[in-house]
Design a protein around this motif. Structure first.
Motif, short mmCIF file in Angstrom:
data_model
loop_
_atom_site.label_atom_id
_atom_site.label_comp_id
_atom_site.label_asym_id
_atom_site.label_seq_id
_atom_site.Cartn_x
_atom_site.Cartn_y
_atom_site.Cartn_z
N GLU A 79 -18.84 8.01 -27.23
CA GLU A 79 -18.02 9.21 -27.43
C GLU A 79 -16.56 8.92 -27.12
O GLU A 79 -15.67 9.40 -27.82
N ARG A 130 -23.81 6.01 -30.47
CA ARG A 130 -24.41 5.28 -29.37
C ARG A 130 -25.03 3.97 -29.84
O ARG A 130 -24.94 2.94 -29.17
N LEU A 145 -21.68 4.79 -16.44
CA LEU A 145 -21.60 5.41 -17.76
C LEU A 145 -22.81 5.05 -18.62
O LEU A 145 -23.35 3.95 -18.50
N THR A 146 -23.17 5.95 -19.49
CA THR A 146 -24.23 5.68 -20.46
C THR A 146 -23.59 5.12 -21.72
O THR A 146 -22.38 5.23 -21.94
N THR A 184 -23.99 6.39 -24.56
CA THR A 184 -23.52 7.58 -25.28
C THR A 184 -22.12 7.97 -24.82
O THR A 184 -21.26 8.28 -25.66
N GLU A 185 -21.87 7.93 -23.53
CA GLU A 185 -20.54 8.28 -23.02
C GLU A 185 -19.47 7.30 -23.51
O GLU A 185 -18.37 7.70 -23.88
#
Length: 89
Positions: free
Chosen positions: A39, A45, A32-33, A35-36
């Motif tokens: 979210e 982020r 996972l990033t 950002t993910e």
């Protein structure tokens, strides 16, 4: 805390966050990033980046959500939840 079982117990306690390194290891193990993750929790982020870097701590609801998220990852990726004793400062 040098005992791996104590570190795992601390990780699964409500609202308890693992070390900075383990937070990142868990996220990366899941592919996972930041950002993910942001979210999924409902933050920006930058907040996740600061949490992983130790420049900020999540507050109240975000802390509970982030801790829950990390606990779920620790169940799925237990090897990522372990920090080598030699890496601790």
């Amino acid at each position: 805390m040098s005992d791996p079982l104590r570190r795992i117990d601390a990780l699964v306690e409500e609202g308890t966050l693992p070390t900075l390194k383990v937070r990142q290891q868990l996220r990366l193990a899941a592919g996972l990033t930041q950002t993910e993750v942001a979210e999924a929790i409902g933050v920006k982020r930058l907040a996740v980046a600061q949490w992983e870097a130790g420049r900020a701590q999540p507050h109240r609801g975000n802390r509970r959500a982030y801790a829950h998220f990390l606990r779920q990852l620790a169940v799925k990726y237990p090897a990522a939840a372990i920090e080598e004793a030699s890496d601790e400062g």
